[in-house]
Motif scaffolding. Structure first.
Motif, PDB file in Angstrom:
ATOM      1  N   ASP A  97      42.649  19.441  50.041  1.00 52.58           N
ATOM      2  CA  ASP A  97      41.114  19.469  49.293  1.00 52.58           C
ATOM      3  C   ASP A  97      40.643  21.027  49.593  1.00 52.58           C
ATOM      4  OD1 ASP A  97      41.299  17.210  47.896  1.00 52.58           O
ATOM      5  OD2 ASP A  97      40.346  16.192  49.686  1.00 52.58           O
ATOM      6  N   THR A  98      41.401  21.693  50.202  1.00 54.69           N
ATOM      7  CA  THR A  98      40.661  23.014  50.457  1.00 54.69           C
ATOM      8  C   THR A  98      40.553  23.930  49.181  1.00 54.69           C
ATOM      9  OG1 THR A  98      42.015  23.085  52.520  1.00 54.69           O
ATOM     10  CG2 THR A  98      41.240  25.149  51.793  1.00 54.69           C
ATOM     11  N   ASP A  99      39.445  24.372  49.265  1.00 57.57           N
ATOM     12  CA  ASP A  99      38.987  25.106  47.995  1.00 57.57           C
ATOM     13  C   ASP A  99      39.218  26.787  48.323  1.00 57.57           C
ATOM     14  OD1 ASP A  99      36.587  26.742  46.326  1.00 57.57           O
ATOM     15  OD2 ASP A  99      36.824  24.645  45.629  1.00 57.57           O
ATOM     16  N   VAL A 100      39.606  27.309  47.065  1.00 57.59           N
ATOM     17  CA  VAL A 100      39.871  28.968  47.173  1.00 57.59           C
ATOM     18  C   VAL A 100      38.590  29.615  47.739  1.00 57.59           C
ATOM     19  CG1 VAL A 100      39.133  29.303  44.854  1.00 57.59           C
ATOM     20  CG2 VAL A 100      40.935  30.646  45.905  1.00 57.59           C
ATOM     21  N   VAL A 101      37.468  29.028  47.518  1.00 59.99           N
ATOM     22  CA  VAL A 101      36.162  29.812  48.212  1.00 59.99           C
ATOM     23  C   VAL A 101      36.411  29.899  49.658  1.00 59.99           C
ATOM     24  CG1 VAL A 101      33.687  29.668  48.544  1.00 59.99           C
ATOM     25  CG2 VAL A 101      34.682  29.516  46.055  1.00 59.99           C
ATOM     26  N   GLU A 102      36.992  28.684  50.242  1.00 61.81           N
ATOM     27  CA  GLU A 102      37.182  28.589  51.795  1.00 61.81           C
ATOM     28  C   GLU A 102      38.096  29.658  52.224  1.00 61.81           C
ATOM     29  OE1 GLU A 102      37.864  24.614  53.353  1.00 61.81           O
ATOM     30  OE2 GLU A 102      37.398  23.667  51.268  1.00 61.81           O
ATOM     31  N   PHE A 103      39.034  29.995  51.455  1.00 59.67           N
ATOM     32  CA  PHE A 103      40.035  31.137  51.627  1.00 59.67           C
ATOM     33  C   PHE A 103      39.319  32.469  51.384  1.00 59.67           C
ATOM     34  CE2 PHE A 103      42.527  34.386  49.801  1.00 59.67           C
ATOM     35  CZ  PHE A 103      43.482  34.939  50.736  1.00 59.67           C
ATOM     36  N   ARG A 104      38.732  32.570  50.500  1.00 64.72           N
ATOM     37  CA  ARG A 104      37.919  34.002  50.292  1.00 64.72           C
ATOM     38  C   ARG A 104      36.955  34.169  51.507  1.00 64.72           C
ATOM     39  NH1 ARG A 104      36.031  37.808  50.510  1.00 64.72           N
ATOM     40  NH2 ARG A 104      35.255  39.285  48.928  1.00 64.72           N
ATOM     41  N   ALA A 105      36.267  32.963  52.019  1.00 64.97           N
ATOM     42  CA  ALA A 105      35.220  33.198  53.180  1.00 64.97           C
ATOM     43  C   ALA A 105      36.094  33.640  54.337  1.00 64.97           C
ATOM     44  CB  ALA A 105      34.543  32.086  53.437  1.00 64.97           C
ATOM     45  N   ALA A 106      37.407  33.018  54.572  1.00 65.14           N
ATOM     46  CA  ALA A 106      38.035  32.899  55.960  1.00 65.14           C
ATOM     47  C   ALA A 106      38.583  34.433  55.837  1.00 65.14           C
ATOM     48  CB  ALA A 106      39.195  32.187  55.807  1.00 65.14           C
ATOM     49  N   VAL A 107      38.995  35.114  54.554  1.00 69.53           N
ATOM     50  CA  VAL A 107      39.517  36.460  54.862  1.00 69.53           C
ATOM     51  C   VAL A 107      38.357  37.603  54.577  1.00 69.53           C
ATOM     52  CG1 VAL A 107      39.707  36.873  52.040  1.00 69.53           C
ATOM     53  CG2 VAL A 107      41.477  37.591  53.882  1.00 69.53           C
ATOM     54  N   ASP A 108      37.087  37.375  54.347  1.00 73.06           N
ATOM     55  CA  ASP A 108      36.015  38.078  53.931  1.00 73.06           C
ATOM     56  C   ASP A 108      35.917  38.954  55.012  1.00 73.06           C
ATOM     57  OD1 ASP A 108      33.871  38.582  52.236  1.00 73.06           O
ATOM     58  OD2 ASP A 108      32.776  38.405  53.701  1.00 73.06           O
ATOM     59  N   GLU A 109      35.918  38.968  56.325  1.00 69.45           N
ATOM     60  CA  GLU A 109      35.626  39.654  57.103  1.00 69.45           C
ATOM     61  C   GLU A 109      36.618  40.928  57.316  1.00 69.45           C
ATOM     62  OE1 GLU A 109      36.342  39.215  61.528  1.00 69.45           O
ATOM     63  OE2 GLU A 109      36.705  37.179  60.716  1.00 69.45           O
ATOM     64  N   TRP A 110      37.627  40.988  56.765  1.00 68.77           N
ATOM     65  CA  TRP A 110      38.682  41.802  56.600  1.00 68.77           C
ATOM     66  C   TRP A 110      39.060  42.494  55.364  1.00 68.77           C
ATOM     67  CZ3 TRP A 110      39.838  41.664  61.454  1.00 68.77           C
ATOM     68  CH2 TRP A 110      39.678  40.698  62.288  1.00 68.77           C
ATOM     69  N   VAL A 111      38.325  41.860  54.186  1.00 65.44           N
ATOM     70  CA  VAL A 111      38.141  42.715  53.030  1.00 65.44           C
ATOM     71  C   VAL A 111      37.423  44.015  53.029  1.00 65.44           C
ATOM     72  CG1 VAL A 111      37.687  42.442  50.472  1.00 65.44           C
ATOM     73  CG2 VAL A 111      38.579  40.690  51.792  1.00 65.44           C
ATOM     74  N   PRO A 112      37.672  45.225  52.672  1.00 64.05           N
ATOM     75  CA  PRO A 112      37.116  46.378  52.816  1.00 64.05           C
ATOM     76  C   PRO A 112      36.028  46.088  52.033  1.00 64.05           C
ATOM     77  CG  PRO A 112      39.376  47.041  52.620  1.00 64.05           C
ATOM     78  CD  PRO A 112      39.358  45.515  52.525  1.00 64.05           C
ATOM     79  N   PRO A 113      34.936  46.936  52.176  1.00 63.99           N
ATOM     80  CA  PRO A 113      33.806  47.257  51.080  1.00 63.99           C
ATOM     81  C   PRO A 113      34.149  47.297  49.683  1.00 63.99           C
ATOM     82  CG  PRO A 113      33.011  48.056  53.188  1.00 63.99           C
ATOM     83  CD  PRO A 113      34.738  47.983  53.259  1.00 63.99           C
ATOM     84  N   GLU A 114      33.497  47.065  48.903  1.00 69.23           N
ATOM     85  CA  GLU A 114      34.011  47.353  47.522  1.00 69.23           C
ATOM     86  C   GLU A 114      34.257  48.677  47.251  1.00 69.23           C
ATOM     87  OE1 GLU A 114      32.419  46.058  42.925  1.00 69.23           O
ATOM     88  OE2 GLU A 114      31.365  45.365  44.724  1.00 69.23           O
ATOM     89  N   GLU A 115      33.250  49.511  47.771  1.00 69.86           N
ATOM     90  CA  GLU A 115      33.850  51.042  47.279  1.00 69.86           C
ATOM     91  C   GLU A 115      34.656  51.643  48.014  1.00 69.86           C
ATOM     92  OE1 GLU A 115      30.602  50.721  50.784  1.00 69.86           O
ATOM     93  OE2 GLU A 115      30.961  49.755  48.813  1.00 69.86           O
ATOM     94  N   GLU A 116      35.454  50.999  48.975  1.00 72.84           N
ATOM     95  CA  GLU A 116      36.513  51.498  49.690  1.00 72.84           C
ATOM     96  C   GLU A 116      37.709  50.602  49.390  1.00 72.84           C
ATOM     97  OE1 GLU A 116      35.604  51.301  53.730  1.00 72.84           O
ATOM     98  OE2 GLU A 116      33.818  52.146  53.485  1.00 72.84           O
ATOM     99  N   ARG A 117      37.841  49.605  48.530  1.00 68.80           N
ATOM    100  CA  ARG A 117      38.661  48.903  48.357  1.00 68.80           C
ATOM    101  C   ARG A 117      40.005  49.542  47.304  1.00 68.80           C
ATOM    102  NH1 ARG A 117      35.845  43.780  46.158  1.00 68.80           N
ATOM    103  NH2 ARG A 117      34.373  43.336  48.094  1.00 68.80           N
TER     104      ARG A 117
END
Length: 370
Positions: A97-117
Motif C-alpha cells: 500500500d506504499t504510495d509514491v508520495v511516500e517515496f517522494r517524501a523519503a527522497v526529498d531531502e536529497w533532491v537538489p533545489p529546482e534551480e539546481e536540478r
C-alpha cells in the motif's frame, strides 16, 4: 502501487484528484521529453519506436532511471540510499500500500533545489507524475514491466549495502561485475522481452528471446562500464572495473585514473571492453529474433547495438581516453549515419553493418555525413 493522477502542474508532494484526459496527455508528453534529457541512447530508441511501444519503453525506462539516479548519488549516505530504494520498491509492489508520495517524501531531502536540478534529478522530483502515468497503462503492460524494474531496484539496494563501507561501489571480480551489469541492464532486456512476448509468439521464438535478452543488456552496460571509467569514479565514486583485474596490472582502484597509472589502467579498460565484445553475438541473435509487433521496430534496438559496436572500436584504439575527461564515444556524424542506415535496414543487414562499423566509423566507410 498507488498515487494516481498526479499531474505535471501539481506540487511534487501533492496528488491531484480526477481523470482529466488533457492532463494525462500532458503528463505523457512530459515523460517523453524527460527521456530526451537523461539518456541520448534511450531517447534515440524511443524516437524510432511506434506506439504503443514507444510510450511503454519510455515509462519503463523512467521508472528505472529514478532508481539509477538514487543509486549513483554520491551525496546520499549508503544506508539512506538503501532505505530510499526499499521505499521505491514498495511503491512498485502491487501488493503493497506504499504510495509514491511516500517515496517522494523519503527522497526529498536529497533532491537538489529546482534551480539546481539536472535532468536526472528532475525525473526523481517528478516521480509521482511518472508513476501516475504508468498506472494508466493496461494491466498486461504493467505486469510485463514491474517485475524486472523491481529486480533492478532490489539489486541496486543489495550492491549499495554490500559496499556501504567504501562509500561507493567497488567491484571485486568478473563475476561481481557481471552480476552488477545484470541488475543494471540485463533486467532491461527482460523488460523488453516481456513486452514483446505478451501474445502470439511461438514457444521456440520466446525461448530464443529469453535465452539472449540478458546478453543484450549486458553488452550495453559493459560498454558503458568500459567507456565511463573517469566519470564513474570522479562524479559518482564508483569503480566498476574489477579490483582483481587492476591488481594484476599493479593498480589500486582508488588510483585508477591517476596519470601515472594510465598505461596500466588502459590495459584493464581494454580487457573490460573485450569482455563486452564477447556478448556481441548473442545480442545480435536477440535482435534478429525479436518480433516487430506492439509498435516495436528494428531500428529502435539496432541503433544502440551498432553504436556499442562503434564504441568498442574506439575503445580498442584509445582505451586511455576512458581514464580522462576526454572520454570515449562515437562522433555525432557517425550517430546520425547509423540512425539513417538502421531506419532502412532489416534484421538480415545487422551482420554486415556490424562488420563495417567494427572496422571504421560508419559515416567514413559509407561516405555519408562528411
Amino acid at each position: 502501487m498507488s498515487g494516481r493522477n498526479i499531474s505535471a502542474g501539481e506540487s511534487d508532494l501533492e496528488s491531484a484528484v480526477g481523470g482529466d484526459p488533457e492532463a494525462a496527455r500532458a503528463d505523457l508528453d512530459w515523460c517523453h521529453e524527460a527521456v530526451q534529457g537523461v539518456s541520448r541512447t534511450f531517447a534515440l530508441t524511443v524516437d524510432v519506436l511506434d506506439e504503443p511501444m514507444a510510450s511503454h519503453i519510455c515509462l519503463g525506462y523512467l521508472l528505472c532511471r529514478v532508481a539509477d539516479t538514487v543509486e549513483d548519488a554520491g551525496h546520499i549516505p549508503p544506508a539512506a540510499q538503501t532505505d530510499v530504494l526499499e521505499t521505491y520498491d514498495a511503491v512498485l509492489d502491487p501488493d503493497d500500500d506504499t504510495d509514491v508520495v511516500e517515496f517522494r517524501a523519503a527522497v526529498d531531502e536529497w533532491v537538489p533545489p529546482e534551480e539546481e536540478r539536472n535532468a536526472d534529478w528532475e525525473v526523481v522530483a517528478r516521480s509521482p507524475t511518472i508513476v501516475a502515468t504508468f498506472e494508466e497503462f493496461p494491466e498486461d503492460v504493467r505486469d510485463a514491466i514491474v517485475p524486472p524494474v523491481r529486480e533492478m531496484v532490489d539489486g541496486m539496494a543489495m550492491f549499495l549495502d554490500r559496499h556501504a563501507e567504501a562509500g561507493g561501489l567497488r567491484i571485486d571480480d568478473r563475476d561481481e561485475l557481471e552480476q552488477y551489469c545484470y541488475y543494471a541492464a540485463g533486467t532491461v532486456g527482460t523488460l523488453i522481452t516481456n513486452l514483446l512476448t505478451r501474445a502470439d509468439v511461438d514457444d521456440e521464438r520466446v525461448r530464443r528471446l529469453y535465452d539472449t535478452a540478458e546478453e543484450f543488456g549486458l553488452l550495453l552496460q559493459l560498454v558503458n562500464v568500459s567507456k565511463d571509467v573517469y566519470d564513474d569514479y570522479t562524479a559518482e565514486n564508483n569503480v566498476y572495473i574489477p579490483a582483481e583485474w587492476l591488481a594484476a596490472e599493479g593498480v589500486d582502484q582508488e588510483s585508477i585514473v591517476d596519470p601515472e597509472n594510465h598505461a596500466s589502467s588502459a590495459r584493464v579498460v581494454d580487457r573490460t571492453a573485450e569482455y563486452a565484445h564477447s556478448f556481441l553475438d548473442d545480442a545480435q541473435a536477440y535482435l534478429e529474433t525479436m518480433p516487430l509487433k506492439h509498435g516495436n521496430t528494428m531500428a529502435a534496438w539496432s541503433v544502440p547495438y551498432l553504436l556499442a559496436v562503434g564504441t568498442l572500436r574506439e575503445l580498442r584504439s584509445r582505451p586511455e581516453d576512458a581514464l580522462t575527461e576526454t572520454g570515449v564515444k562515437v562522433s555525432r556524424k557517425e550517430v546520425f549515419a547509423v540512425m539513417s542506415a538502421a531506419g532502412d535496414a532489416g534484421r538480415d543487414s545487422l551482420a554486415d553493418l556490424r562488420e563495417t562499423i567494427a572496422n571504421k566509423p560508419f559515416h567514413r566507410a559509407t561516405g555519408t555525413g562528411e
